[in-house]
Design a protein around this motif. Structure first.
Motif, PDB file in Angstrom:
ATOM      1  N   GLU A 146       0.830  -0.965  -0.086  1.00 20.03           N
ATOM      2  CA  GLU A 146      -0.241   0.047   0.064  1.00 20.03           C
ATOM      3  C   GLU A 146       0.710   1.300  -0.118  1.00 20.03           C
ATOM      4  OE1 GLU A 146      -3.167   0.279  -0.365  1.00 20.03           O
ATOM      5  OE2 GLU A 146      -3.520  -1.782  -0.719  1.00 20.03           O
ATOM      6  N   THR A 147       2.003   1.067   0.966  1.00 19.34           N
ATOM      7  CA  THR A 147       2.891   2.433   0.509  1.00 19.34           C
ATOM      8  C   THR A 147       3.312   2.781  -0.737  1.00 19.34           C
ATOM      9  OG1 THR A 147       3.436   1.758   3.066  1.00 19.34           O
ATOM     10  CG2 THR A 147       5.048   3.308   1.694  1.00 19.34           C
ATOM     11  N   ILE A 148       4.008   1.494  -1.411  1.00 16.82           N
ATOM     12  CA  ILE A 148       4.276   1.727  -2.797  1.00 16.82           C
ATOM     13  C   ILE A 148       3.268   2.330  -3.748  1.00 16.82           C
ATOM     14  CG2 ILE A 148       5.243   0.302  -4.835  1.00 16.82           C
ATOM     15  CD1 ILE A 148       6.709  -1.442  -2.689  1.00 16.82           C
ATOM     16  N   SER A 149       1.982   1.647  -3.585  1.00 12.67           N
ATOM     17  CA  SER A 149       0.853   2.315  -4.401  1.00 12.67           C
ATOM     18  C   SER A 149       0.590   3.662  -4.000  1.00 12.67           C
ATOM     19  CB  SER A 149      -0.298   1.300  -4.146  1.00 12.67           C
ATOM     20  OG  SER A 149      -0.914   1.594  -2.746  1.00 12.67           O
ATOM     21  N   LEU A 150       0.750   4.006  -2.797  1.00 13.64           N
ATOM     22  CA  LEU A 150       0.713   5.496  -2.590  1.00 13.64           C
ATOM     23  C   LEU A 150       1.675   6.408  -3.247  1.00 13.64           C
ATOM     24  CD1 LEU A 150      -0.662   7.645  -0.713  1.00 13.64           C
ATOM     25  CD2 LEU A 150       0.826   6.872   0.995  1.00 13.64           C
ATOM     26  N   PHE A 151       2.840   5.907  -3.087  1.00 13.21           N
ATOM     27  CA  PHE A 151       3.836   6.819  -3.683  1.00 13.21           C
ATOM     28  C   PHE A 151       3.692   6.871  -5.229  1.00 13.21           C
ATOM     29  CE2 PHE A 151       5.456   6.776   0.418  1.00 13.21           C
ATOM     30  CZ  PHE A 151       5.987   8.028   0.774  1.00 13.21           C
ATOM     31  N   ILE A 152       3.250   5.732  -5.890  1.00 12.63           N
ATOM     32  CA  ILE A 152       3.122   5.642  -7.277  1.00 12.63           C
ATOM     33  C   ILE A 152       2.112   6.304  -8.173  1.00 12.63           C
ATOM     34  CG2 ILE A 152       1.705   3.693  -7.878  1.00 12.63           C
ATOM     35  CD1 ILE A 152       3.802   2.165  -9.571  1.00 12.63           C
ATOM     36  N   ARG A 153       1.371   6.858  -7.070  1.00  9.01           N
ATOM     37  CA  ARG A 153       0.128   7.486  -7.672  1.00  9.01           C
ATOM     38  C   ARG A 153       0.535   9.037  -8.424  1.00  9.01           C
ATOM     39  NH1 ARG A 153      -4.352   7.881  -2.920  1.00  9.01           N
ATOM     40  NH2 ARG A 153      -5.168   5.799  -3.017  1.00  9.01           N
ATOM     41  N   PRO A 154       1.347   9.783  -7.939  1.00  9.82           N
ATOM     42  CA  PRO A 154       1.629  10.824  -8.975  1.00  9.82           C
ATOM     43  C   PRO A 154       2.480  10.301 -10.271  1.00  9.82           C
ATOM     44  CG  PRO A 154       3.107  10.720  -6.929  1.00  9.82           C
ATOM     45  CD  PRO A 154       2.074   9.868  -6.644  1.00  9.82           C
ATOM     46  N   LEU A 155       3.106   9.312 -10.030  1.00  8.78           N
ATOM     47  CA  LEU A 155       3.995   9.011 -11.341  1.00  8.78           C
ATOM     48  C   LEU A 155       2.947   8.416 -12.387  1.00  8.78           C
ATOM     49  CD1 LEU A 155       6.599   8.169 -12.788  1.00  8.78           C
ATOM     50  CD2 LEU A 155       6.511   5.907 -11.664  1.00  8.78           C
ATOM     51  N   ALA A 156       1.649   7.718 -11.890  1.00  8.41           N
ATOM     52  CA  ALA A 156       0.837   7.131 -12.731  1.00  8.41           C
ATOM     53  C   ALA A 156      -0.121   8.327 -13.396  1.00  8.41           C
ATOM     54  CB  ALA A 156      -0.158   6.338 -12.205  1.00  8.41           C
ATOM     55  N   LEU A 157      -0.011   9.563 -12.405  1.00 14.05           N
ATOM     56  CA  LEU A 157      -0.813  10.631 -13.042  1.00 14.05           C
ATOM     57  C   LEU A 157      -0.091  11.463 -14.421  1.00 14.05           C
ATOM     58  CD1 LEU A 157      -2.251  12.767 -10.031  1.00 14.05           C
ATOM     59  CD2 LEU A 157      -3.582  11.728 -11.811  1.00 14.05           C
TER      60      LEU A 157
END
Length: 227
Positions: A146-157
């Motif tokens: 979940e921490t990795i998915s949280l930090f990958i959000r801006p990259l996905a945007l």
């Protein structure tokens, strides 16, 4: 051939000055300026109606504490729409095809929502990292995921906006090149290719507006989790 295709995504310079700054300033010059009259013109009335509809639809599921973001997100969406649309014109440059610029928009806004959630409701914000009812042996693994998915959000945007616009521009250039080459060899095939190019242009106009809306919509969802 590959180098010439991707040359359109390089930041142009004139006398050593990057022209991306002019491309970023141009949309603001096209906005109608509010007048001091009681009755607005048709353009201002249409703009106010559009902003009102967008704000009501986007912020209806968000708590009152997040409504202060309405001006920021509405301005961001209009700015992205104008940048994407102006990039479809000939001899223009689309700044939103640059991953660095999109990340520069996504990371600060995402980080602001996370910090606001940590300040206002730290328990609920940290609770997103661990779903309720998780077995004890899986707790460390789920927290890491979940921490990795949280930090990958801006990259996905940023990658989503960059990839969609870049792919559309490349496809338009490839089809336009094919139509130009086939014009002297196979006129009938060239006419069909031009029709496909026209339909693709209409699709890219829709993609330019939809991607700006998706960018802001996902940002509002991140805001909703932290308000």
């Amino acid at each position: 051939m590959n180098v010439s295709l991707f040359d359109q995504f390089m930041s142009p310079t004139l006398f050593g000055v990057p022209l991306i700054a002019l491309a970023l300033l141009l949309p603001w010059l096209l906005f109608p300026t509010p007048s001091s009259r009681w009755m607005s013109n048709r353009l201002l009335t249409l703009q106010n109606w559009f902003l009102g509809q967008f704000t009501s639809q986007t912020f209806s599921p968000i708590n009152v504490g997040g409504h202060k973001w309405a001006l920021i997100l509405a301005s961001l969406m209009i700015f992205l729409i104008f940048l994407n649309m102006l990039g479809l014109l000939p001899y223009t440059f689309t700044p939103t095809t640059q991953l660095s610029m999109n990340m520069g928009l996504a990371v600060p806004l995402w980080l602001a929502t996370v910090l606001m959630g940590m300040r206002n409701q730290p328990t609920a914000s940290l609770g997103h990292l661990l779903p309720e009812g998780t077995p004890v042996p899986l707790i460390p693994v789920l927290i890491i995921i979940e921490t990795i998915s949280l930090f990958i959000r801006p990259l996905a945007l940023g990658v989503r906006l960059t990839a969609n616009l870049t792919a559309g521009h490349l496809l338009m250039q490839l089809i336009a090149t094919a139509a130009f080459v086939l014009l002297s060899l196979m006129p009938a095939a060239a006419i069909v290719t031009m029709m496909v190019l026209f339909l693709l242009t209409i699709l890219e106009v829709a993609v330019a507006m939809i991607q700006a809306y998706v960018f802001v919509l996902l940002m509002s969802l991140y805001l909703q989790e932290n308000v």
